[in-house]
Write an enzyme that holds these catalytic residues in place. Structure first.
Site, PDB file in Angstrom:
ATOM      1  N   MET A  30       0.844  -1.205   0.000  1.00  0.00           N
ATOM      2  CA  MET A  30       0.000   0.000   0.000  1.00  0.00           C
ATOM      3  C   MET A  30       0.875   1.250   0.000  1.00  0.00           C
ATOM      4  O   MET A  30       0.405   2.352   0.322  1.00  0.00           O
ATOM      5  CB  MET A  30      -0.941  -0.004   1.199  1.00  0.00           C
ATOM      6  CG  MET A  30      -1.908  -1.189   1.162  1.00  0.00           C
ATOM      7  SD  MET A  30      -3.439  -0.910   2.033  1.00  0.00           S
ATOM      8  CE  MET A  30      -2.845  -0.685   3.684  1.00  0.00           C
ATOM      9  N   HIS A  37       9.224  -3.388   3.522  1.00  0.00           N
ATOM     10  CA  HIS A  37       8.805  -3.596   2.127  1.00  0.00           C
ATOM     11  C   HIS A  37      10.010  -3.894   1.242  1.00  0.00           C
ATOM     12  O   HIS A  37       9.961  -4.773   0.373  1.00  0.00           O
ATOM     13  CB  HIS A  37       8.125  -2.331   1.585  1.00  0.00           C
ATOM     14  CG  HIS A  37       6.843  -1.966   2.247  1.00  0.00           C
ATOM     15  ND1 HIS A  37       6.698  -0.820   2.995  1.00  0.00           N
ATOM     16  CD2 HIS A  37       5.628  -2.570   2.273  1.00  0.00           C
ATOM     17  CE1 HIS A  37       5.447  -0.720   3.429  1.00  0.00           C
ATOM     18  NE2 HIS A  37       4.784  -1.779   3.021  1.00  0.00           N
TER      19      HIS A  37
HETATM   20  P1  AMP Z   1       1.393  -2.935   3.489  1.00  0.00           P
HETATM   21  O1  AMP Z   1       1.970  -1.909   2.581  1.00  0.00           O
HETATM   22  O2  AMP Z   1       1.406  -2.551   4.927  1.00  0.00           O
HETATM   23  O3  AMP Z   1       0.065  -3.467   3.016  1.00  0.00           O
HETATM   24  O4  AMP Z   1       2.382  -4.191   3.431  1.00  0.00           O
HETATM   25  C1  AMP Z   1       2.755  -4.755   2.205  1.00  0.00           C
HETATM   26  C2  AMP Z   1       3.521  -6.018   2.479  1.00  0.00           C
HETATM   27  O5  AMP Z   1       4.679  -5.698   3.260  1.00  0.00           O
HETATM   28  C3  AMP Z   1       2.716  -7.048   3.287  1.00  0.00           C
HETATM   29  O6  AMP Z   1       3.010  -8.348   2.804  1.00  0.00           O
HETATM   30  C4  AMP Z   1       3.235  -6.848   4.682  1.00  0.00           C
HETATM   31  O7  AMP Z   1       3.127  -7.999   5.500  1.00  0.00           O
HETATM   32  C5  AMP Z   1       4.685  -6.526   4.407  1.00  0.00           C
HETATM   33  N1  AMP Z   1       5.291  -5.803   5.530  1.00  0.00           N
HETATM   34  C6  AMP Z   1       4.844  -4.660   6.117  1.00  0.00           C
HETATM   35  N2  AMP Z   1       5.631  -4.326   7.159  1.00  0.00           N
HETATM   36  C7  AMP Z   1       6.583  -5.282   7.236  1.00  0.00           C
HETATM   37  C8  AMP Z   1       7.690  -5.517   8.113  1.00  0.00           C
HETATM   38  N3  AMP Z   1       7.961  -4.707   9.141  1.00  0.00           N
HETATM   39  N4  AMP Z   1       8.470  -6.595   7.886  1.00  0.00           N
HETATM   40  C9  AMP Z   1       8.202  -7.444   6.857  1.00  0.00           C
HETATM   41  N5  AMP Z   1       7.175  -7.276   5.997  1.00  0.00           N
HETATM   42  C10 AMP Z   1       6.372  -6.222   6.186  1.00  0.00           C
END
Ligand code: AMP
Length: 282
Positions: A30, A37
């Site tokens: 997102m 990320h």
């Molecule tokens: P988001 O942008 O928050 O929807 O996350 C996108 C992807 O990044 C998802 O698969 C999340 O689980 C992963 N993600 C977000 N924060 C972390 C983190 N601190 N460590 C590893 N993966 C993450």
């Protein structure tokens, strides 16, 4: 790096790769990209290989938000996201707008009806329907062979694996461990919205989970974690649960690997974290 905003543009950008049979690996996000990320992007590159194609999607998916204020306040630093993707060697960045992703009269939703019911699903109604629907669309639009997800969103990962299994979606799901700040706070796009006081206090979530996970009794674990989190004047627990790591159902004894999971509000910023709790085999 090719930057596209439409499904048609994405197909075109991938056409050459498709005809050459290169491995396409997707990282759905997102935006408001951070080191977590970017670690997923690195994993995607390893998986794709030097000739493969790494696609990052950047879409703040409105249908997975249960609170309008959270959606409105979600950070959208597009310029720095572009620079991060460029520097990380992303091949294609897909950044559609809402009208591109959803017809105004859309009437099909993908629902997972078991693993999505508790934890975040219980306190965020409709959240995982929104996640499954957008992730399946992104899989179809990118025709990816594999996709990388963070273990930070453990329930999301479990729900997506179940969706892929039950719908025979031909996408390999790869998981990457949670990336943390030096003080233990799980990296999250929402962390930038914490006030300085809240940011300084927030590592207590991970500390509470880690410390109490050393105990051996379910009630004692939950009690210790709750005490540590509520010792803060800022933190408000949304949920704190010990669940079976496979079924995500609450447990009463520690006989299988379990997940100690919490969602905690700091002001209107909701943070999630979890630790695995392994049974002691005597
Ligand atoms: P988001 O942008 O928050 O929807 O996350 C996108 C992807 O990044 C998802 O698969 C999340 O689980 C992963 N993600 C977000 N924060 C972390 C983190 N601190 N460590 C590893 N993966 C993450």
């Amino acid at each position: 790096m090719k930057q596209v905003t439409t499904g048609a543009g994405l197909r075109l950008a991938l056409e050459e790769a498709n005809s050459l049979g290169r491995r396409r690996v997707l990282v759905p996000t997102m935006g408001a990209l951070h080191r977590g990320h970017l670690a997923l992007v690195k994993r995607a590159r390893e998986e794709a290989g030097p000739d493969g194609i790494v696609v990052v999607s950047l879409f703040v998916n409105p249908i997975q938000f249960d609170r309008g204020a959270d959606l409105d306040a979600y950070p959208r630093p597009l310029e720095s996201d572009l620079a991060h993707c460029q520097a990380a060697g992303v091949d294609v960045l897909f950044a559609p707008d809402v009208a591109e992703m959803y017809h105004p009269d859309r009437s099909v939703t993908v629902s997972e009806t078991c693993l999505s019911r508790g934890l975040c699903g219980a306190t965020r109604p409709g959240h995982f329907d929104g996640v499954c629907t957008v992730v399946l669309k992104l899989f179809l639009l990118s025709a990816c062979h594999a996709a990388v997800f963070g273990e930070k969103d453990f329930q999301q990962l479990a729900v997506i694996r179940r969706m892929v299994r039950d719908l025979d979606v031909p996408v390999e799901i790869l998981a990457f461990p949670t990336v943390r700040e030096p003080d233990g706070l799980a990296m999250s796009s929402r962390n930038v919205r914490l006030t300085p006081d809240h940011r300084a206090d927030a590592p207590r979530i991970h500390r509470a989970l880690m410390q109490s996970a050393r105990l051996t009794d379910v009630a004692a674990i939950l009690d210790a974690a709750r005490k540590e989190i509520t010792a803060s004047t800022f933190a408000r627990i949304d949920y704190l649960e010990l669940v079976d790591a496979g079924t995500l159902q609450p447990i009463t004894s520690l006989s299988h690997p379990a997940l100690l999971a919490a969602a905690v509000f700091y002001g209107d910023v909701r943070l999630i974290d979890h630790v695995l709790v392994l049974p002691i085999i005597c």
